[in-house]
Write an enzyme that holds these catalytic residues in place. Structure first.
Site, mmCIF file in Angstrom:
data_model
loop_
_atom_site.group_PDB
_atom_site.id
_atom_site.type_symbol
_atom_site.label_atom_id
_atom_site.label_comp_id
_atom_site.label_asym_id
_atom_site.label_seq_id
_atom_site.Cartn_x
_atom_site.Cartn_y
_atom_site.Cartn_z
ATOM 1 N N HIS A 102 0.888 -1.172 0.000
ATOM 2 C CA HIS A 102 0.000 0.000 0.000
ATOM 3 C C HIS A 102 0.918 1.211 0.000
ATOM 4 O O HIS A 102 1.505 1.564 1.021
ATOM 5 C CB HIS A 102 -0.885 -0.062 1.255
ATOM 6 C CG HIS A 102 -2.148 0.721 1.161
ATOM 7 N ND1 HIS A 102 -3.067 0.566 0.149
ATOM 8 C CD2 HIS A 102 -2.668 1.685 1.971
ATOM 9 C CE1 HIS A 102 -4.092 1.384 0.340
ATOM 10 N NE2 HIS A 102 -3.857 2.081 1.436
ATOM 11 N N LYS A 111 -10.110 6.371 -3.795
ATOM 12 C CA LYS A 111 -9.168 7.385 -3.301
ATOM 13 C C LYS A 111 -7.789 6.961 -3.789
ATOM 14 O O LYS A 111 -7.363 5.826 -3.568
ATOM 15 C CB LYS A 111 -9.263 7.394 -1.776
ATOM 16 C CG LYS A 111 -8.171 8.109 -1.043
ATOM 17 C CD LYS A 111 -8.675 8.521 0.335
ATOM 18 C CE LYS A 111 -7.700 8.189 1.443
ATOM 19 N NZ LYS A 111 -8.136 8.707 2.742
ATOM 20 N N LYS A 160 -3.748 7.503 -3.754
ATOM 21 C CA LYS A 160 -2.695 8.059 -2.901
ATOM 22 C C LYS A 160 -1.637 8.685 -3.795
ATOM 23 O O LYS A 160 -1.034 7.972 -4.627
ATOM 24 C CB LYS A 160 -2.086 6.946 -2.048
ATOM 25 C CG LYS A 160 -3.015 6.475 -0.943
ATOM 26 C CD LYS A 160 -3.086 7.514 0.154
ATOM 27 C CE LYS A 160 -3.859 6.994 1.358
ATOM 28 N NZ LYS A 160 -3.863 7.952 2.451
ATOM 29 N N ASP A 220 -5.527 11.622 -2.051
ATOM 30 C CA ASP A 220 -5.008 11.966 -0.719
ATOM 31 C C ASP A 220 -3.515 12.229 -0.869
ATOM 32 O O ASP A 220 -2.757 11.348 -1.291
ATOM 33 C CB ASP A 220 -5.248 10.801 0.250
ATOM 34 C CG ASP A 220 -4.947 11.182 1.690
ATOM 35 O OD1 ASP A 220 -4.461 12.307 1.929
ATOM 36 O OD2 ASP A 220 -5.210 10.348 2.580
ATOM 37 N N GLU A 270 -7.528 15.477 -0.491
ATOM 38 C CA GLU A 270 -7.432 15.321 0.959
ATOM 39 C C GLU A 270 -6.063 15.771 1.438
ATOM 40 O O GLU A 270 -5.037 15.362 0.876
ATOM 41 C CB GLU A 270 -7.676 13.838 1.275
ATOM 42 C CG GLU A 270 -7.635 13.471 2.739
ATOM 43 C CD GLU A 270 -8.073 12.016 2.959
ATOM 44 O OE1 GLU A 270 -8.762 11.441 2.087
ATOM 45 O OE2 GLU A 270 -7.712 11.452 4.004
ATOM 46 N N ASP A 319 -7.761 16.039 6.942
ATOM 47 C CA ASP A 319 -7.605 14.731 7.594
ATOM 48 C C ASP A 319 -6.637 14.878 8.769
ATOM 49 O O ASP A 319 -7.061 15.042 9.918
ATOM 50 C CB ASP A 319 -7.116 13.687 6.579
ATOM 51 C CG ASP A 319 -6.855 12.334 7.224
ATOM 52 O OD1 ASP A 319 -7.233 12.143 8.393
ATOM 53 O OD2 ASP A 319 -6.246 11.447 6.572
ATOM 54 N N LYS A 335 -12.127 10.637 11.749
ATOM 55 C CA LYS A 335 -11.543 9.341 12.110
ATOM 56 C C LYS A 335 -11.686 9.161 13.617
ATOM 57 O O LYS A 335 -11.287 10.052 14.378
ATOM 58 C CB LYS A 335 -10.070 9.290 11.730
ATOM 59 C CG LYS A 335 -9.830 9.329 10.237
ATOM 60 C CD LYS A 335 -8.355 9.241 9.909
ATOM 61 C CE LYS A 335 -8.150 9.065 8.413
ATOM 62 N NZ LYS A 335 -6.735 9.060 8.039
ATOM 63 N N GLU A 368 -14.716 5.358 4.082
ATOM 64 C CA GLU A 368 -13.629 4.533 3.519
ATOM 65 C C GLU A 368 -13.313 3.406 4.517
ATOM 66 O O GLU A 368 -12.151 3.063 4.717
ATOM 67 C CB GLU A 368 -12.388 5.391 3.260
ATOM 68 C CG GLU A 368 -11.878 6.102 4.507
ATOM 69 C CD GLU A 368 -10.633 6.946 4.305
ATOM 70 O OE1 GLU A 368 -10.281 7.272 3.167
ATOM 71 O OE2 GLU A 368 -9.994 7.271 5.329
HETATM 72 O O1 LIG Z 1 -6.382 8.746 4.975
HETATM 73 C C1 LIG Z 1 -5.271 8.380 5.250
HETATM 74 O O2 LIG Z 1 -4.387 9.196 5.230
HETATM 75 C C2 LIG Z 1 -4.944 7.000 5.679
HETATM 76 C C3 LIG Z 1 -5.637 5.862 5.117
HETATM 77 C C4 LIG Z 1 -7.017 5.892 4.786
HETATM 78 C C5 LIG Z 1 -7.208 5.146 3.695
HETATM 79 C C6 LIG Z 1 -5.961 4.747 3.230
HETATM 80 O O3 LIG Z 1 -5.701 4.063 2.263
HETATM 81 O O4 LIG Z 1 -5.021 5.256 4.021
HETATM 82 MN MN LIG Z 2 -5.820 10.890 4.600
#
Ligand SMILES: O=C(O)C[C@H]1C=CC(=O)O1
Ligand SMILES: [Mn+2]
Length: 429
Positions: free
Chosen positions: A68, A213, A215, A244, A270, A295, A319, A373
């Protein structure tokens, strides 16, 4: 008032020898039973207050289904700190705290979460009334600053225990669920655009997810934008695409990145810049139509108030772990609602246990315009719940049953616990 005066006031007087009472008005002996009737007293029963007897912690290391890839770390396992509270009436409560990528995401690590609980939070809570969850939350805030994830893990176990003792769900303790299921996003973070597209197509085809989402933040802004644009054009209107950045961009990069992402069909960005740059977040929120979500900037209700007051986000990623527990997360929700912001149910990539706890709270929230999520269990190679959380029809279902609605699979716990005895390979096995 002295005991003698008190006895006279009630019309009773103790005789020295017999220890029985005489009614001075009628000069006749009265029996203890009559005395109780006379005093309108209830038979004295010893009410046993259920207390917190024991708090145990352990760390599980569970491999992820693929690497990941986040801007600050690549996760190949997730470490979950489990909490089990035993209460004096024999009931139990379970909780969990996770962070992401060791110490790379925030100020707590799995090891610090465990040690904060074992060394400070548990000793303060042992012996206290089990049902006094609010008192426990307040006490934890007195004995420890910060350490929100550690507090969350304990607080969830307190709510779980209370719900189980009362035979109701934690959602019920928070006023009752208004949803039975919630939309659930998936994170595309394989590190490769083609792999991400194939993964997303499979998720859409199987009815698992259609909100994605991505990254980003590890590569140059232009490369990241090209990656997002490729995925969006491959998936088209079948998918909602968000990104994000996990605090990686400078304000200058974000000023370039946001309009380009918007042109690529991305709906939300994000935490584009560092959590503490609320001025920069406010400028980005004001200047672009693409939604900006806070976040890492949201460490509980005080942060939520600051973000809302400065106009530093369009959406809150709520969260439970980052807020400091279910109660504090409910306060973050209330601030977001009062400020007219959008809400999103975020995750710290928890196992099914804390995912169930988060679902209990989010099920009570009127509107989560950006969905959730809460896919944590699906990123792991093993589900530690006896009855895994159900994902179907692009939604995650809110677990039913008392407490958080989750029970552990003891074999999985034994297998994935960090401190398990080394397995000895036996020839022929
Ligand atoms: O949001 C985050 O930063 C952390 C987290 C949430 C989903 C994901 O893949 O990582
Ligand atoms: Mn995040």
């Amino acid at each position: 008032m002295t005991t003698r005066a008190a006895a006279h006031r009630t019309g009773l007087r103790r005789t020295a020898r017999q220890g029985i009472a005489r009614d001075p008005a009628h000069h006749r002996q009265i029996t203890p039973l009559a005395r109780m009737v006379r005093l309108n007293a209830k038979p004295r029963t010893v009410t046993q207050v259920t207390t917190i007897d024991r708090i145990d912690t352990l760390i599980l290391d569970i491999p992820t289904i693929r690497g990941h890839v986040l801007s600050m770390a690549t996760m190949r396992t997730q470490a979950a700190v489990l909490v089990r509270i035993r209460f004096s009436d024999g009931s139990e409560g379970l909780g969990e705290g996770t962070t992401i990528g060791g110490l790379s995401y925030g100020p707590e690590s799995p090891e610090s979460i465990r040690s904060a609980i074992d060394t400070y939070l548990a000793p303060a809570l042992i012996g206290r009334a089990a049902d006094d969850v609010n008192g426990g939350v307040q006490l934890m805030d007195h004995v420890a600053r910060g350490n929100r994830i550690a507090k969350t893990a304990v607080e969830i176990a307190l709510w779980d225990g209370l719900g189980k003792r009362l035979g109701v769900s934690v959602a019920q303790l928070f006023g009752g669920a208004v949803h039975t299921r919630l939309p659930v996003a998936w994170t595309l973070a394989s590190g490769n655009s083609d792999t991400d597209i194939a993964e997303a197509e499979q998720m859409i085809a199987t009815g698992r997810h259609r909100i994605f989402k991505l990254k980003i933040g590890k590569r140059a802004v232009a490369d990241d934008v090209a990656h997002v644009a490729r995925i969006k054009s491959a998936l088209g209107d079948a998918a909602s695409i968000r990104v994000d950045v996990n605090q990686t961009w400078t304000l200058t990069e974000a000023r370039r990145g946001l309009p380009a992402l918007q042109d690529a069909g991305c709906e939300l960005v994000e935490q584009p810049v560092a959590a503490r740059y609320l001025g920069a977040m406010a400028e980005l929120t004001r200047s672009h139509a693409i939604a900006v979500m806070a976040d890492e900037a949201l460490g509980g209700p005080e942060d939520a108030l600051a973000v809302a007051a400065k106009g530093a986000a369009d959406v809150f990623a709520v969260k439970i772990a980052q807020s400091g527990g279910l109660k504090r997360a409910a306060e973050v929700v209330a601030i977001g609602q009062a400020a007219g912001l959008g809400l999103y149910g975020g995750t710290m990539l928890e196992t099914g246990l804390s995912t169930a706890a988060a679902l209990q709270l989010f099920a009570t929230v009127e509107r989560l315009d950006w969905g959730t999520e809460l896919f944590g269990p699906l990123l792991l190679t093993a589900d530690i719940l006896a009855q895994p959380i159900i994902y179907r029809d692009f939604h995650v279902e809110v677990p039913t049953g008392p407490g958080i609605g989750a029970t552990l699979d003891p074999y999985k716990i034994e297998f994935y616990r960090r401190d398990r005895a080394p397995r000895i390979a036996v020839a022929g096995e």
